[in-house]
Design a protein around this motif. Structure first.
Motif, PDB file in Angstrom:
ATOM      1  N   PHE A  72       0.850  -1.203   0.000  1.00 39.10           N
ATOM      2  CA  PHE A  72       0.000   0.000   0.000  1.00 39.10           C
ATOM      3  C   PHE A  72       0.883   1.250   0.000  1.00 39.10           C
ATOM      4  CE2 PHE A  72      -1.988   3.290   2.740  1.00 39.10           C
ATOM      5  CZ  PHE A  72      -3.022   3.660   1.909  1.00 39.10           C
ATOM      6  N   GLN A  73       1.812   1.300   0.953  1.00 33.88           N
ATOM      7  CA  GLN A  73       2.685   2.480   1.039  1.00 33.88           C
ATOM      8  C   GLN A  73       3.560   2.597  -0.208  1.00 33.88           C
ATOM      9  OE1 GLN A  73       2.837   4.992   3.010  1.00 33.88           O
ATOM     10  NE2 GLN A  73       4.847   5.884   2.653  1.00 33.88           N
ATOM     11  N   LEU A  74       3.944   1.436  -0.755  1.00 34.12           N
ATOM     12  CA  LEU A  74       4.763   1.483  -1.980  1.00 34.12           C
ATOM     13  C   LEU A  74       3.970   2.186  -3.077  1.00 34.12           C
ATOM     14  CD1 LEU A  74       7.468   0.654  -3.203  1.00 34.12           C
ATOM     15  CD2 LEU A  74       6.409  -1.477  -3.954  1.00 34.12           C
ATOM     16  N   PHE A  94       2.546  11.059  14.966  1.00 36.95           N
ATOM     17  CA  PHE A  94       3.995  11.245  14.845  1.00 36.95           C
ATOM     18  C   PHE A  94       4.430  11.191  13.376  1.00 36.95           C
ATOM     19  CE2 PHE A  94       5.272   9.810  19.399  1.00 36.95           C
ATOM     20  CZ  PHE A  94       4.832  11.037  19.876  1.00 36.95           C
ATOM     21  N   GLN A  95       3.802  10.282  12.619  1.00 33.13           N
ATOM     22  CA  GLN A  95       4.173  10.192  11.201  1.00 33.13           C
ATOM     23  C   GLN A  95       4.046  11.565  10.549  1.00 33.13           C
ATOM     24  OE1 GLN A  95       1.520   9.098   8.007  1.00 33.13           O
ATOM     25  NE2 GLN A  95       2.728   7.270   7.610  1.00 33.13           N
ATOM     26  N   GLN A  96       2.975  12.274  10.887  1.00 33.33           N
ATOM     27  CA  GLN A  96       2.778  13.586  10.276  1.00 33.33           C
ATOM     28  C   GLN A  96       3.715  14.640  10.867  1.00 33.33           C
ATOM     29  OE1 GLN A  96       1.112  14.147   7.500  1.00 33.33           O
ATOM     30  NE2 GLN A  96       0.889  11.938   7.533  1.00 33.33           N
ATOM     31  N   PHE A  97       4.064  14.481  12.153  1.00 31.27           N
ATOM     32  CA  PHE A  97       4.948  15.485  12.757  1.00 31.27           C
ATOM     33  C   PHE A  97       6.430  15.259  12.438  1.00 31.27           C
ATOM     34  CE2 PHE A  97       1.249  16.972  15.063  1.00 31.27           C
ATOM     35  CZ  PHE A  97       1.481  18.333  15.038  1.00 31.27           C
ATOM     36  N   ILE A 124       6.967  15.279   7.007  1.00 25.08           N
ATOM     37  CA  ILE A 124       7.078  14.716   5.662  1.00 25.08           C
ATOM     38  C   ILE A 124       6.201  15.446   4.650  1.00 25.08           C
ATOM     39  CG2 ILE A 124       5.316  12.920   6.116  1.00 25.08           C
ATOM     40  CD1 ILE A 124       8.395  12.576   3.815  1.00 25.08           C
ATOM     41  N   ASN A 125       4.991  15.803   5.067  1.00 22.03           N
ATOM     42  CA  ASN A 125       4.101  16.405   4.074  1.00 22.03           C
ATOM     43  C   ASN A 125       4.401  17.864   3.800  1.00 22.03           C
ATOM     44  OD1 ASN A 125       2.711  14.263   3.082  1.00 22.03           O
ATOM     45  ND2 ASN A 125       1.394  14.168   4.881  1.00 22.03           N
ATOM     46  N   ALA A 126       5.125  18.478   4.728  1.00 25.22           N
ATOM     47  CA  ALA A 126       5.628  19.806   4.414  1.00 25.22           C
ATOM     48  C   ALA A 126       6.486  19.661   3.153  1.00 25.22           C
ATOM     49  CB  ALA A 126       6.448  20.323   5.569  1.00 25.22           C
ATOM     50  N   VAL A 130      13.588   8.765  -4.695  1.00 27.53           N
ATOM     51  CA  VAL A 130      14.182   8.317  -3.426  1.00 27.53           C
ATOM     52  C   VAL A 130      13.098   7.705  -2.529  1.00 27.53           C
ATOM     53  CG1 VAL A 130      15.276   9.153  -1.307  1.00 27.53           C
ATOM     54  CG2 VAL A 130      16.054  10.001  -3.528  1.00 27.53           C
ATOM     55  N   ASN A 131      11.941   8.322  -2.526  1.00 28.59           N
ATOM     56  CA  ASN A 131      10.831   7.850  -1.699  1.00 28.59           C
ATOM     57  C   ASN A 131      10.421   6.420  -2.086  1.00 28.59           C
ATOM     58  OD1 ASN A 131       8.854   8.098   0.251  1.00 28.59           O
ATOM     59  ND2 ASN A 131       7.469   9.306  -1.008  1.00 28.59           N
ATOM     60  N   VAL A 132      10.292   6.179  -3.406  1.00 28.34           N
ATOM     61  CA  VAL A 132       9.877   4.840  -3.867  1.00 28.34           C
ATOM     62  C   VAL A 132      10.942   3.805  -3.507  1.00 28.34           C
ATOM     63  CG1 VAL A 132       9.358   3.414  -5.883  1.00 28.34           C
ATOM     64  CG2 VAL A 132       8.507   5.766  -5.782  1.00 28.34           C
ATOM     65  N   GLY A 137       3.605   3.559   9.933  1.00 29.01           N
ATOM     66  CA  GLY A 137       2.443   4.301  10.425  1.00 29.01           C
ATOM     67  C   GLY A 137       1.148   3.603  10.031  1.00 29.01           C
ATOM     68  N   TRP A 138       1.182   2.879   8.918  1.00 26.83           N
ATOM     69  CA  TRP A 138      -0.007   2.128   8.474  1.00 26.83           C
ATOM     70  C   TRP A 138       0.031   0.679   8.951  1.00 26.83           C
ATOM     71  CZ3 TRP A 138      -3.662   5.174   6.765  1.00 26.83           C
ATOM     72  CH2 TRP A 138      -3.318   6.400   6.176  1.00 26.83           C
ATOM     73  N   LEU A 139       1.233   0.102   8.940  1.00 27.57           N
ATOM     74  CA  LEU A 139       1.346  -1.320   9.285  1.00 27.57           C
ATOM     75  C   LEU A 139       1.045  -1.587  10.764  1.00 27.57           C
ATOM     76  CD1 LEU A 139       2.191  -4.288   8.866  1.00 27.57           C
ATOM     77  CD2 LEU A 139       4.567  -3.574   9.152  1.00 27.57           C
TER      78      LEU A 139
END
Ligand code: BGC
Length: 507
Positions: free
Chosen positions: A175-177, A293-296, A299-301, A330-332, A406-408
């Protein structure tokens, strides 16, 4: 007595199942994960579109003018509440939608929830691509949000449920991939359409229909999960599906376990009420906190506003989109690292390593901007390249840790009885804090300036401490043995479990 509580968790756990990975499971997994593509494409596209002149001129003329004023403050030129609302309205809609989706998931199955997701998303895409005013844009975004809320609720659960136990982590991270692939494709689209005037942005928004169509058609082909079929009392279909996805007739042990988990789940009439019980506290806290925490991490900034951010620090239009493409790659690739490592080195190791790497890079970026970027100058070429390198190092550590985990982790900590309800809290926390960051980031950058990176750095210290002291390792623990093997053993969380035990004994 602990051993009596979880009768289905019998000795052997994962090993007693014969399940192997079949082509069928892989195909179902790949198709379902396209829900992640929709989410990711959207994350990537909004930042690109909101930095395109044609788009700004049509819908946000004030921002457009400010952007082109020679002496505008570097840190403030994109600060506009309406512009931020365009990006963030989607997340508010998704937040509410995930609770509705949790009910639909339980009552009508994961597959139907995915189909509904793709339909909402498609209608939203049409409104967005054809938009002639802000209302069409925002209503379109809200429908996209409903689609994302539905998909993010159903897809990770679907993946976890069809996966053989020993590959649950890797399959779930598909999913995250797909989220990261979606972001990457969006970055390329941003780059390519930015020179198509004046309707390039329409193409960018319209192409979101591709992953949605893939999910819509794909979800007609794939199986429903055995757990969902059995949960809805379609026992024979559930058994047949289990045999099919495991590629063997010898599925009795797993079938029994699902049956038992469904029995226990059925006794819980109100999963949301049950979640509020003291004994659900550890899982609930972990599920919410992992997403907050994932959002803090900040990353989305970077993800939403990478093109805007790179323009802010002095790149020209094309160069900044190109830099966003690099961070996308890099993310992928770093997410693939997580697929490979997550069941080997464990969750805690990945999270802690990433905290170190993210802290160093955030502080370094903040330091460089503090020294080099004043209100109205450009960063020199050499310094700007360093910023991109640091952003890539930051993104890579996020991508093999807090991104997928964060999802797993929330998907593997709840017992079946509270799983969809508990997971809805995880999804909605993600959306809420994605919304907060999306809405606040440009204003925060305007006020905190380079300090914004130190702000996120401070959060990373907090989350590192949280992992060290409060996050138990869940690697290789079968989902239905979590309570016994994880929560009841943990130095802090066991008190919640122990009191439940105490209560039982005192009745
Ligand atoms: C997060 C998103 C983020 C993405 C980046 C996801 O796990 O939920 O907010 O933009 O990862 O790859």
């Amino acid at each position: 007595m602990p051993a009596m509580v979880m009768s289905n968790a019998g000795p052997g756990g994962a090993k007693k199942f014969e399940g192997r990975i079949t082509i069928y499971v892989v195909i179902c997994g790949i198709i379902a994960a396209t829900g992640g593509l929709m989410f990711g494409y959207d994350i990537g596209i909004s930042g690109g579109v909101t930095s395109m002149d044609d788009f700004l001129e049509e819908f946000f003329p004030v921002v457009y003018e400010r952007k082109h004023k020679a002496k505008e403050d570097n840190y403030c030129k994109f600060d506009n509440q309406n512009l931020q609302l365009f990006t963030s309205s989607l997340y508010l809609a998704a937040l509410v939608a995930s609770f509705v989706a949790s009910k639909i998931c339980t009552k009508h199955g994961r597959r139907l929830t995915m189909q509904a997701a793709s339909v909402f998303f498609l209608v939203g895409v049409i409104l967005n691509a054809a938009a002639v005013n802000i209302a069409m844009l925002i209503i379109g975004r809200i429908l996209l949000g409903v689609g994302v809320g539905f998909a993010n609720q159903a897809v990770p659960l679907f993946l976890s449920e069809i996966a053989p136990v020993h590959l649950r982590g890797a399959l779930n991270i598909l999913f995250q991939l797909d989220v990261t692939i979606g972001i990457f494709v969006a970055n390329i689209v941003n780059y390519l359409v930015s020179n198509i005037h004046p309707w390039g942005w329409r193409l960018a928004l319209g192409l979101a229909g591709v992953p949605a169509t893939m999910l819509c058609l794909g979800s007609m082909v794939i199986a429903e999960t055995p757990t969902s079929l059995i949960e809805r009392e379609m026992l024979m279909e559930g058994l047949a599906m289990l045999k099919k996805i495991r590629g063997t007739d010898n599925v009795d042990a797993e079938y029994e376990e699902i049956l038992h988990a469904c029995e226990m789940a059925r006794q819980v009439k109100q999963p949301f009420k049950n979640l509020m019980k003291r004994s659900s506290r550890p899982q609930l806290v972990i599920a919410i906190v992992m997403q907050v925490f994932q959002q803090f991490t900040g990353i989305n900034a970077i993800m939403f506003y990478a093109p805007v951010l790179f323009q802010t620090i002095g790149f020209k239009n094309d160069a900044s989109l190109l830099s966003a493409v690099i961070t996308g790659i890099v993310n992928v690739l770093s997410t693939v690292v997580s697929v490979v490592l997550v069941d080997k080195v464990g969750r805690r190791f990945l999270l802690l390593e990433a905290c170190g790497q993210m802290l160093i890079t955030q502080v370094a970026i903040g330091g460089i901007l503090l020294v080099n970027l004043k209100a109205t100058n450009d960063l020199g070429h050499g310094v700007a390249v360093w910023v991109v390198v640091l952003v890539c190092l930051f993104v890579s550590s996020f991508a093999w840790s807090w991104g997928p985990l964060g999802w797993l982790i929330p998907s593997e900590t709840f017992p079946l009885a509270t799983r969809t309800a508990g997971y809805a809290f995880a999804v909605s926390s993600n959306m809420l804090f994605t919304f907060v960051i999306a809405q606040a980031f440009l204003s925060m950058m305007c006020h905190l300036r380079a300090g914004i990176f130190f702000f996120f750095g401070a959060w990373i210290v907090v989350m590192g401490l949280f992992v060290i002291f409060l996050l138990p390792e869940t690697k290789n623990v079968p989902i239905d043995e979590m309570t016994e093997k994880v929560w009841k053993q943990h130095w802090f969380w066991k008190r919640f479990m122990d009191e439940e035990e105490d209560k039982k004994h005192s009745v």
